[in-house]
Design an enzyme around this catalytic site. Sequence first.
Site, PDB file in Angstrom:
ATOM      1  CB  THR A 247      -0.347   0.021   8.709  1.00  0.00           C
ATOM      2  OG1 THR A 247      -0.526  -0.404   7.358  1.00  0.00           O
ATOM      3  CG2 THR A 247       1.067   0.556   8.889  1.00  0.00           C
TER       4      THR A 247
ATOM      5  CB  SER B  95       6.310  -4.066   6.224  1.00  0.00           C
ATOM      6  OG  SER B  95       6.489  -2.749   5.752  1.00  0.00           O
TER       7      SER B  95
ATOM      8  N   PRO C 254       0.821  -1.212   0.000  1.00  0.00           N
ATOM      9  CG  PRO C 254       0.066  -0.968   2.188  1.00  0.00           C
ATOM     10  CD  PRO C 254       0.757  -1.937   1.272  1.00  0.00           C
TER      11      PRO C 254
ATOM     12  NE  ARG D 121       7.280   6.283   3.165  1.00  0.00           N
ATOM     13  CZ  ARG D 121       7.493   7.222   2.248  1.00  0.00           C
ATOM     14  NH1 ARG D 121       8.631   7.238   1.582  1.00  0.00           N
ATOM     15  NH2 ARG D 121       6.592   8.141   1.996  1.00  0.00           N
TER      16      ARG D 121
ATOM     17  CB  ALA E 231      -0.385   7.510   0.889  1.00  0.00           C
TER      18      ALA E 231
ATOM     19  CE1 TYR F 116      -0.648   3.762   8.919  1.00  0.00           C
ATOM     20  CE2 TYR F 116      -1.852   4.778   7.119  1.00  0.00           C
ATOM     21  CZ  TYR F 116      -0.671   4.342   7.665  1.00  0.00           C
ATOM     22  OH  TYR F 116       0.501   4.476   6.954  1.00  0.00           O
TER      23      TYR F 116
ATOM     24  CG  ASP G 136       6.707  -4.054   2.506  1.00  0.00           C
ATOM     25  OD1 ASP G 136       7.453  -3.767   3.459  1.00  0.00           O
ATOM     26  OD2 ASP G 136       5.574  -3.550   2.361  1.00  0.00           O
ATOM     27  N   GLY G 137      10.132  -4.217   1.494  1.00  0.00           N
ATOM     28  CA  GLY G 137      11.287  -3.397   1.867  1.00  0.00           C
ATOM     29  C   GLY G 137      12.503  -3.763   1.034  1.00  0.00           C
TER      30      GLY G 137
HETATM   31  C1  LIG Z   1       5.326   6.957  -1.018  1.00  0.00           C
HETATM   32  C2  LIG Z   1       4.992   5.884  -0.036  1.00  0.00           C
HETATM   33  C3  LIG Z   1       3.743   5.869   0.569  1.00  0.00           C
HETATM   34  C4  LIG Z   1       3.407   4.854   1.468  1.00  0.00           C
HETATM   35  N1  LIG Z   1       2.158   4.836   2.000  1.00  0.00           N
HETATM   36  C5  LIG Z   1       1.804   3.833   2.828  1.00  0.00           C
HETATM   37  C6  LIG Z   1       0.481   3.753   3.352  1.00  0.00           C
HETATM   38  O1  LIG Z   1      -0.374   4.560   3.033  1.00  0.00           O
HETATM   39  N2  LIG Z   1       0.222   2.750   4.211  1.00  0.00           N
HETATM   40  C7  LIG Z   1       1.151   1.809   4.570  1.00  0.00           C
HETATM   41  O2  LIG Z   1       0.855   0.900   5.352  1.00  0.00           O
HETATM   42  N3  LIG Z   1       2.400   1.848   4.073  1.00  0.00           N
HETATM   43  C8  LIG Z   1       2.745   2.827   3.203  1.00  0.00           C
HETATM   44  N4  LIG Z   1       4.020   2.851   2.683  1.00  0.00           N
HETATM   45  C9  LIG Z   1       4.955   1.732   2.967  1.00  0.00           C
HETATM   46  C10 LIG Z   1       4.815   0.627   1.907  1.00  0.00           C
HETATM   47  O3  LIG Z   1       3.602  -0.055   2.062  1.00  0.00           O
HETATM   48  C11 LIG Z   1       5.921  -0.416   1.993  1.00  0.00           C
HETATM   49  O4  LIG Z   1       5.962  -0.955   3.289  1.00  0.00           O
HETATM   50  C12 LIG Z   1       7.314   0.084   1.634  1.00  0.00           C
HETATM   51  O5  LIG Z   1       7.259   1.075   0.636  1.00  0.00           O
HETATM   52  C13 LIG Z   1       8.139  -1.097   1.139  1.00  0.00           C
HETATM   53  O6  LIG Z   1       9.437  -0.739   0.862  1.00  0.00           O
HETATM   54  P1  LIG Z   1       9.992  -0.385  -0.620  1.00  0.00           P
HETATM   55  O7  LIG Z   1       9.476   0.984  -0.934  1.00  0.00           O
HETATM   56  O8  LIG Z   1      11.454  -0.417  -0.409  1.00  0.00           O
HETATM   57  O9  LIG Z   1       9.490  -1.417  -1.600  1.00  0.00           O
HETATM   58  C14 LIG Z   1       4.366   3.867   1.785  1.00  0.00           C
HETATM   59  C15 LIG Z   1       5.618   3.884   1.183  1.00  0.00           C
HETATM   60  C16 LIG Z   1       5.942   4.879   0.272  1.00  0.00           C
HETATM   61  C17 LIG Z   1       7.301   4.851  -0.380  1.00  0.00           C
HETATM   62  C1  LIG Z   2      -1.333   9.237   6.200  1.00  0.00           C
HETATM   63  C2  LIG Z   2      -0.518   8.822   5.032  1.00  0.00           C
HETATM   64  C3  LIG Z   2       0.594   7.898   5.385  1.00  0.00           C
HETATM   65  C4  LIG Z   2       1.496   7.642   4.217  1.00  0.00           C
HETATM   66  C5  LIG Z   2       2.585   6.679   4.583  1.00  0.00           C
HETATM   67  O1  LIG Z   2       2.361   5.701   5.216  1.00  0.00           O
HETATM   68  C6  LIG Z   2       3.925   6.928   4.137  1.00  0.00           C
HETATM   69  O2  LIG Z   2       4.160   7.947   3.458  1.00  0.00           O
HETATM   70  O3  LIG Z   2       4.811   6.117   4.451  1.00  0.00           O
END
Ligand SMILES: Cc1cc2nc3c(=O)[nH]c(=O)nc-3n(C[C@H](O)[C@H](O)[C@H](O)COP(=O)(O)O)c2cc1C
Ligand SMILES: CCCCC(=O)C(=O)O
Length: 370
Positions: free
Chosen positions: A159, A249, A75, A254, A77, A133, A282-283
């Site tokens: 999450t 994850s 996922p 982040r 955003a 969330y 993931d990651g």
């Molecule tokens: C731009 C961006 C937005 C994300 N938004 C969400 C989110 O809305 N909810 C969530 O659970 N994880 C979010 N994540 C985390 C991702 O689901 C995922 O765990 C992570 O990007 C995996 O690592 P990778 O980018 O190295 O593949 C976000 C990550 C990025 C880069």
């Molecule tokens: C409320 C949005 C959260 C987005 C997110 O999870 C991220 O950017 O890693």
Amino acid sequence: MLNVHDFETAARATLDPVYADFIAGGARDEITVRANEAAFSGLRLLPRMLRGSAERDLAVTLLGDRADLPILLSPTAFHKLVTPDGELATARAAAAAGALMIVSMASTVAVGEIADAARAVGGDDVSLWFQLYIQPDLEITEALVRRATDAGCTALVVTVDSPVLGANERNRRNGLNDLPAGLYCENLRDLRDGESGHVRQIAMSPELSWEHIDWLRRTTSLPILLKGVLHPEDARLAVQHGVDGLVLSNHGGRQLDTVPATLELLPEMAAAVAGRIPIVLDGGVRRGTDVVKALALGASAVGIGRPVMWALAEGGEKSVRHLLELLHAELDDTLALCGASGLDDLTPELVRPAGWGHAGQGTCNGGVVS
Ligand SMILES: Cc1cc2nc3c(=O)[nH]c(=O)nc-3n(C[C@H](O)[C@H](O)[C@H](O)COP(=O)(O)O)c2cc1C
Ligand SMILES: CCCCC(=O)C(=O)O
């Protein structure tokens, strides 16, 4: 475009650097962001010869949902930040590639519309999962679950690594603290009278506990996965609380900086759940070889986050489809080279830590590889 890295390079050439930073960035010193990819480089593949097959089966079934490849869209955003159709483009591309998409609760298109777009391409068999969330106001959470259920989502990905929002210093430096005018978190629109779906409606809640998971378990009959559990003890608790799966994850580095790479944790986490529930990792997954390493060490599938955002930014729907096809082909090629005819052939003996025989130097295999 030959690989994931090409999409990132191309996307950076066109994207507003503020949004490129938002995508690429992580928490604080971004130690975990780098660790995720480095962990994959720290393992070597040791293939078997003369035992492959003419065709390889890459399909996977997760909690009853079938996908053509074991690479999920994690996922993410705000897809409208990088492409005008936003999540509609992503969902169409995923459906066309037979990939399972996890819709972010913070999507900029409503989950019902995303599901319609996916089904228009892939038919009624398309599966979508919804990332949630849990909101401290449980009525709001229930309403969100209802929206996802009504849209036909077949699992909830909760999450749990975000009791507070991760501290991304790039965003702070760039002054990015809101969505641009006209973009909304559409799943939150009109949950209460007159609410626009402003991003600040999403509460990150430090008070969440296992009781909330128990409550959610009673509230919905959908399978529940927890995303962001990192400690093996929490993995065991998840099983005890009736959770159906884990997304291993660290939020792509982040949330809490300096947590281990997800690949490093995988052997311990797989041992903790002992096959009772599936693990999606993931990651830092960027290559077919990365997928093979994760599956060899016990994941049922992997997820990708940033690569999808880069492809969306580079060329929208067609580029996400191209990205998924490239990864599918890379994975197939890697299986062939490993002498594997399917995902079940990916076992721990396929991987070795990097280095000249220094046990544990790669540190990713946690002693699982004999
Ligand atoms: C731009 C961006 C937005 C994300 N938004 C969400 C989110 O809305 N909810 C969530 O659970 N994880 C979010 N994540 C985390 C991702 O689901 C995922 O765990 C992570 O990007 C995996 O690592 P990778 O980018 O190295 O593949 C976000 C990550 C990025 C880069
Ligand atoms: C409320 C949005 C959260 C987005 C997110 O999870 C991220 O950017 O890693």
